[in-house]
Design an enzyme around this catalytic site. Structure first.
Site, PDB file in Angstrom:
ATOM      1  N   SER A   1      88.321 133.830 192.804  1.00 62.00           N
ATOM      2  CA  SER A   1      87.151 133.865 193.677  1.00 62.00           C
ATOM      3  C   SER A   1      87.539 133.502 195.098  1.00 62.00           C
ATOM      4  O   SER A   1      88.504 132.759 195.318  1.00 62.00           O
ATOM      5  CB  SER A   1      86.092 132.875 193.175  1.00 62.00           C
TER       6      SER A   1
ATOM      7  N   TYR B   1      83.459 124.882 189.495  1.00 64.26           N
ATOM      8  CA  TYR B   1      83.781 126.313 189.473  1.00 64.26           C
ATOM      9  C   TYR B   1      84.927 126.616 190.437  1.00 64.26           C
ATOM     10  O   TYR B   1      85.899 127.304 190.084  1.00 64.26           O
ATOM     11  CB  TYR B   1      82.541 127.111 189.851  1.00 64.26           C
TER      12      TYR B   1
END
Length: 294
Positions: free
Chosen positions: A185, A198
């Site tokens: 990400s 995350y």
């Protein structure tokens, strides 16, 4: 598609994994002007979390390029999305080498489940040429003190344990020329104060990708990553408030969130030996223009 100043309608889902079929608008996995070129003809691909979002778009592009596709989903939560993806893949199956797709229910946070998935795919098709580690989970929290040990373990099990453990078993049936692609990400590079656990897992995915690429280079197995920016997937309404959803993606230079079909070609590029045979240990950044210098 959200573009320019357009907003997504405020919406939330009560639990994860999110459901694509109830989102408004529905994420766009299919690009109708996509030009397939048989780049993955005869290949067998396993995509984790392939029932929706980026995973569904990757499954679509792989099938369009001639690959046989297997994907995982979470039973009882993603059944409708998984069936929709299966039906889409059945309709576009191309070439005599492509076999019928399969969807496998599994919680990949645990090694035995990862092993069983790999054995089912390899047993059904006789090989695995491409592994896409894509399953993910996220929760928004404003402070580290709000993150429980239970949440931390669940996020790490889904976002990095599953990558490590699925790969551990998938490399056994893989041969020279195979490709492993990990979804990381943009948050791994720029940080995100609302997605601390995350973001930590996605940083781990980058390190995992680089180290594994070095380890598998002598076997001729390439390992790379894709680091999407904001993309309209079920993770968003399932983890964010109405206000956050309405403004999702507006902060990037292009001014809007991406659609899954805008991310999936990066996976095709990395999966195709003809296009990326000299690329391993690298990460592609389809992120709407955020400069990460990483």
């Amino acid at each position: 598609m959200a573009s320019g100043g357009q907003q997504f309608p405020p919406q939330t889902q009560k639990r994860q994994p999110g459901k694509e079929h109830v989102m408004e608008p529905t994420p766009q996995a299919v690009r109708h002007d996509y030009k397939a070129a048989n780049k993955l003809q005869g290949k067998v691909a396993l995509v984790t979390g392939g029932d929706s979002g980026i995973g569904r778009a990757v499954c679509y592009c792989f099938a369009m390029e001639g690959a046989t596709v297997a994907f995982t989903f979470v039973k009882s939560h993603e059944d409708k999305d998984a069936e929709d993806t299966l039906q889409m893949l059945r309709e576009i199956k191309k070439g005599a080498d492509a076999k019928d797709p399969i969807a496998i229910p599994a919680d990949l946070g645990f090694e035995d489940n990862c092993r069983k998935v790999v054995e089912e795919v390899a047993g059904t098709y006789g090989r695995i040429d491409i592994l896409v580690n894509n399953a993910a989970k996220q929760y928004t929290k404003t402070c580290i003190t709000d993150i429980t040990e239970e949440q931390l373990e669940r996020v790490f099990r889904t976002n990095i344990f599953s990558y490590f453990l699925t790969t551990k078993h998938a490399v056994k049936p893989m041969k020279e020329g195979s490709s492993i692609i990990n979804t990381t990400s943009v948050n791994a590079y720029k940080g995100n104060p609302m997605l601390l656990d995350y973001t930590a897992t996605k940083g781990a995915v980058v390190g995992f990708t680089r180290g594994l690429a070095l380890q598998l280079a002598e076997k001729g197995i390439r390992v790379n990553g894709v680091a999407p920016g904001p993309v309209w997937t079920p993770l968003i309404p399932a983890s964010m408030s109405d206000e956050m959803v309405a403004n999702f993606g507006k902060e990037v230079p292009l001014g809007h969130a991406g659609q899954p079909h805008e991310i999936a070609p990066s996976y095709v590029f990395l999966a195709c030996c003809q296009d990326s045979s000299y690329i391993t240990g690298q990460v592609i950044h389809p992120n709407g223009g955020t400069v990460v210098n990483g």
